[in-house]
Motif scaffolding. Structure first.
Motif, PDB file in Angstrom:
ATOM      1  N   ARG B 339     -28.149   9.420 -29.598  1.00  0.00           N
ATOM      2  CA  ARG B 339     -28.915   8.515 -28.737  1.00  0.00           C
ATOM      3  C   ARG B 339     -29.742   9.273 -27.707  1.00  0.00           C
ATOM      4  NH1 ARG B 339     -24.891   3.392 -28.011  1.00  0.00           N
ATOM      5  NH2 ARG B 339     -26.652   2.556 -26.846  1.00  0.00           N
ATOM      6  N   LEU B 340     -29.184  10.362 -27.214  1.00  0.00           N
ATOM      7  CA  LEU B 340     -29.956  11.172 -26.267  1.00  0.00           C
ATOM      8  C   LEU B 340     -31.235  11.689 -26.936  1.00  0.00           C
ATOM      9  CD1 LEU B 340     -30.251  12.660 -23.530  1.00  0.00           C
ATOM     10  CD2 LEU B 340     -28.898  14.515 -24.495  1.00  0.00           C
ATOM     11  N   LEU B 341     -31.091  12.076 -28.172  1.00  0.00           N
ATOM     12  CA  LEU B 341     -32.250  12.580 -28.901  1.00  0.00           C
ATOM     13  C   LEU B 341     -33.271  11.466 -29.113  1.00  0.00           C
ATOM     14  CD1 LEU B 341     -33.720  14.800 -30.451  1.00  0.00           C
ATOM     15  CD2 LEU B 341     -32.316  14.278 -32.444  1.00  0.00           C
ATOM     16  N   LEU B 342     -32.794  10.316 -29.576  1.00  0.00           N
ATOM     17  CA  LEU B 342     -33.724   9.232 -29.893  1.00  0.00           C
ATOM     18  C   LEU B 342     -34.333   8.617 -28.639  1.00  0.00           C
ATOM     19  CD1 LEU B 342     -31.792   7.505 -32.809  1.00  0.00           C
ATOM     20  CD2 LEU B 342     -33.911   8.833 -32.956  1.00  0.00           C
ATOM     21  N   GLU B 343     -33.509   8.445 -27.613  1.00  0.00           N
ATOM     22  CA  GLU B 343     -33.992   7.714 -26.433  1.00  0.00           C
ATOM     23  C   GLU B 343     -34.724   8.614 -25.440  1.00  0.00           C
ATOM     24  OE1 GLU B 343     -30.707   5.506 -24.739  1.00  0.00           O
ATOM     25  OE2 GLU B 343     -30.043   4.898 -26.741  1.00  0.00           O
ATOM     26  N   ASP B 344     -34.202   9.807 -25.209  1.00  0.00           N
ATOM     27  CA  ASP B 344     -34.805  10.645 -24.168  1.00  0.00           C
ATOM     28  C   ASP B 344     -35.263  12.015 -24.661  1.00  0.00           C
ATOM     29  OD1 ASP B 344     -34.458   9.202 -21.360  1.00  0.00           O
ATOM     30  OD2 ASP B 344     -32.738   8.725 -22.604  1.00  0.00           O
ATOM     31  N   LYS B 345     -35.166  12.188 -25.955  1.00  0.00           N
ATOM     32  CA  LYS B 345     -35.756  13.388 -26.576  1.00  0.00           C
ATOM     33  C   LYS B 345     -35.206  14.708 -26.056  1.00  0.00           C
ATOM     34  CE  LYS B 345     -39.978  11.202 -28.041  1.00  0.00           C
ATOM     35  NZ  LYS B 345     -41.414  11.323 -28.153  1.00  0.00           N
ATOM     36  N   VAL B 346     -33.902  14.753 -25.945  1.00  0.00           N
ATOM     37  CA  VAL B 346     -33.258  16.034 -25.676  1.00  0.00           C
ATOM     38  C   VAL B 346     -32.237  16.265 -26.787  1.00  0.00           C
ATOM     39  CG1 VAL B 346     -31.812  17.375 -24.100  1.00  0.00           C
ATOM     40  CG2 VAL B 346     -33.523  15.795 -23.186  1.00  0.00           C
ATOM     41  N   ALA B 347     -32.306  17.430 -27.402  1.00  0.00           N
ATOM     42  CA  ALA B 347     -31.358  17.743 -28.462  1.00  0.00           C
ATOM     43  C   ALA B 347     -30.199  18.569 -27.908  1.00  0.00           C
ATOM     44  CB  ALA B 347     -32.047  18.511 -29.586  1.00  0.00           C
ATOM     45  N   GLU B 375     -36.496  19.991 -17.014  1.00  0.00           N
ATOM     46  CA  GLU B 375     -36.989  18.745 -17.607  1.00  0.00           C
ATOM     47  C   GLU B 375     -35.872  18.068 -18.421  1.00  0.00           C
ATOM     48  OE1 GLU B 375     -39.663  16.936 -17.351  1.00  0.00           O
ATOM     49  OE2 GLU B 375     -39.307  15.572 -19.044  1.00  0.00           O
ATOM     50  N   ALA B 376     -35.120  18.865 -19.160  1.00  0.00           N
ATOM     51  CA  ALA B 376     -34.029  18.308 -19.968  1.00  0.00           C
ATOM     52  C   ALA B 376     -32.984  17.645 -19.070  1.00  0.00           C
ATOM     53  CB  ALA B 376     -33.384  19.403 -20.821  1.00  0.00           C
ATOM     54  N   LEU B 377     -32.677  18.310 -17.949  1.00  0.00           N
ATOM     55  CA  LEU B 377     -31.680  17.752 -17.030  1.00  0.00           C
ATOM     56  C   LEU B 377     -32.155  16.413 -16.471  1.00  0.00           C
ATOM     57  CD1 LEU B 377     -30.562  20.983 -15.154  1.00  0.00           C
ATOM     58  CD2 LEU B 377     -29.078  19.503 -16.531  1.00  0.00           C
TER      59      LEU B 377
END
Ligand SMILES: Cc1ncc(COP(=O)(O)O)c(C=O)c1O
Lengths: 159, 390
Positions: B339-347, B375-377
């Motif tokens: 979900r983090l990847l899909l919603e906020d684009k962090v892998a 940015e990831a944080l």
């Protein structure tokens, strides 16, 4: 504490808070050290490195070798000062070797730089001679490689 | 004739990696920041690359001895002596492998008989279990927890020892947790190893990447050199992942057994990489120090940042990973990562990839630019806020 300045030298936009986190030095101490360094000109200024070529700005840079007759009591310092006070002179160094002062000069065209050399620099009393080298291309400056360096991509997910 | 399975049972028994689907997701997305990488973001220092280029120019394009170039083994022997006080004979006790990856495989195959057990901390690097199974062994996880900063304990190891236990596998500084073992606990583990007559496979590929603590080389503990297969390499510290150079250090009989396999399955490690590795050992010290200093800053920023956004994180002292708890979101580690990847684009990598005890955590790598980390944080902070379970 030197670490604080190393970080700032690399990226002047780092905040004291970030620097404190990065180094583990308490925030108050970081702030104090920076303030002090700004006060006593340990930190001379904060600046931005710009690749003017990218902005299409014409700038002509030249490195000028200056042979100088040192003066009694003041050596090279007095003549160096005469030179570095000109805003056209971007840097002035005393060197060992076949000439004495290396002066980098910037102007908006070759004529401007040539005029500076022939009208301001060369006629100075203790200047015995100059050799002007125009800069043709900049590859690396202040540790930064200019132009876009292509970075190979890493595999984004790797356990 | 009875229909046979196309694929061997051994291989079928290895479950497919849970992160496969992330590859596919990532391939279809843009502007993702990846904290899921497993390698330095530095390129190999220039003098080392230059040595590789020079070796090509000079025509070093041949096989080397199965053991690897003697000069490289000699440099390694010197390096292990200087750093750990260890004496390895470069002619018989050192083997150049194709990364630590091959070293793990060789070590397992060299020592395991069918049904032999390998004890290994959980979570741990992903290759340990498959390599055990492929070598016919049985993988026995030893749980570690965030309460102990994911350090494995001698008493937890001892409790799981059976008559079939052949070896203990240690992978510290640890991937995925960043944990570094304390010297005292290692001494207790060494006692257990001696008491139960075990071997130790010690994967120390991150040995140079420690921050404010000392890494203890397991083989340097009293009586442990004879029992330890020390595995390490150039991938992480020298930013040389693509060169594929690692090494194994162990007593002669074991190295001989490993070479037996290596000579038939690999022949030798690539010569260009070996030439570059010689240069790395000779002149790469300062560059490693500089990279370590840089990782350390990013590490502190990431640990602080993760804790600030409510992803509790113990202070990792090694490698380049953080392993925050995601309990505050109530999500499983795989759901969190997806979900983090899909919603906020962090892998990030789900902790469960590294063993059951990794559940409830994700692995975030800080071998990436500060700008990306920050940015990831920020993105993760937004994600956690939305998903915080009340
Ligand atoms: C703990 C651990 N061991 C071994 C490896 C593989 O390293 P190499 O590139 O030397 O094969 C990795 C790579 O991620 C690792 O994290």
């Amino acid at each position: 504490m030197k670490e604080v300045f190393r970080i700032l030298e690399k990226d002047a936009r780092r905040t004291p808070q970030q620097i404190a986190t990065m180094t583990g030095i308490p925030l108050a101490e970081v702030k104090k050290a920076i303030k002090k360094a700004e006060g006593d000109r340990t930190i001379l200024k904060y600046k931005t490195m710009v690749d003017w070529d990218k902005l299409g700005e014409e700038q002509v840079w030249a490195l000028i070798e200056v042979k100088v007759l040192p003066q009694r009591d003041v050596g090279f310092d007095a003549i160096a000062e005469r030179i570095y006070r000109f805003p056209e002179a971007r840097s002035v160094y005393l060197l060992s070797g076949t000439y004495d002062l290396a002066v980098t000069v910037v102007g908006s065209n070759m004529r401007e730089v040539a005029a500076f050399v022939s009208e301001k620099l060369a006629p100075l009393e203790s200047v015995q001679g100059t050799v002007t080298h125009f800069l043709l291309k900049r590859y690396k400056e202040d540790g930064e490689i200019l132009g876009v360096e292509e970075r190979p991509k890493r595999v984004p997910i790797m356990p | 004739m009875k229909k046979r399975d196309l694929i061997s049972k051994r291989v079928r028994d290895i479950s497919p990696s849970g992160i496969r689907k992330f590859f596919d997701l990532l391939a279809s997305m843009e502007s993702v920041i990846s904290l899921g990488v497993g390698e330095p973001d530095f390129v190999t220092p220039w003098n080392i690359r230059e040595a590789g280029i020079y070796s090509l120019e000079k025509g070093y394009t041949s096989y080397t001895s199965n053991y690897g170039l003697l000069e490289l083994r000699e440099e390694l022997a010197r390096d292990l002596k200087t750093r750990y006080g260890l004496d390895y004979d470069p002619r018989s006790e050192l083997l150049i492998t194709v990364g630590v990856s091959e070293g793990v495989d060789l070590a397992m195959r060299a020592i395991l008989d069918p049904g032999d057990e390998i004890l290994a901390h959980d979570p741990g690097y992903v290759s340990y279990m498959p390599c055990t199974i492929l070598a016919g062994g049985i993988f026995v996880p030893v749980p570690t927890t965030i309460e102990d900063d994911f350090k494995v304990k001698a008493k937890d190891i001892e409790r799981r020892i059976t008559p079939r236990t052949k070896a203990l596998l240690l992978g510290y500084p640890n991937n995925p947790t960043g944990a570094v073992m304390d010297g005292e606990e290692l001494v207790r583990i060494a006692e257990v190893v001696k008491r139960h007559n075990l071997l130790v496979i010690s994967d120390e590929v991150y040995d140079r990447l420690v921050y404010g603590v000392e890494h203890t080389c397991f083989a340097s503990l009293p009586g442990m050199k004879e029992r330890t297969i020390l595995l390490s390499g150039f991938s992480k510290a020298y930013a040389m992942t693509g060169w594929r150079i690692g090494y194994a250090a162990a007593r002669e009989e074991i190295i001989e057994a490993m070479v037996k396999i290596h000579q038939y399955t690999m022949l030798c490690a690539p010569i260009m990489g070996q030439m570059a590795a010689i240069e790395a050992l000779k002149t790469g010290g300062t560059q490693v120090e500089e990279m370590v200093a840089e990782y350390d800053k990013r590490r502190r920023i990431m640990v602080q940042g993760l804790n600030d956004i409510g992803l509790t994180c113990f202070e990792p002292r090694g490698a380049f990973y953080t392993f925050p708890s995601i309990k505050s979101t109530g999500l499983s580690s795989e759901d969190f990562a997806e979900r983090l990847l899909l919603e906020d684009k962090v892998a990030v990598i789900p902790g469960s990839t590294f063993g059951q005890c990794g559940e409830g955590h994700v692995r975030c790598c800080y071998a990436t630019s500060l700008a990306d980390i920050e940015e990831a944080l920020e993105r993760m902070g937004r994600f956690v806020k939305r998903h915080r379970s009340i």
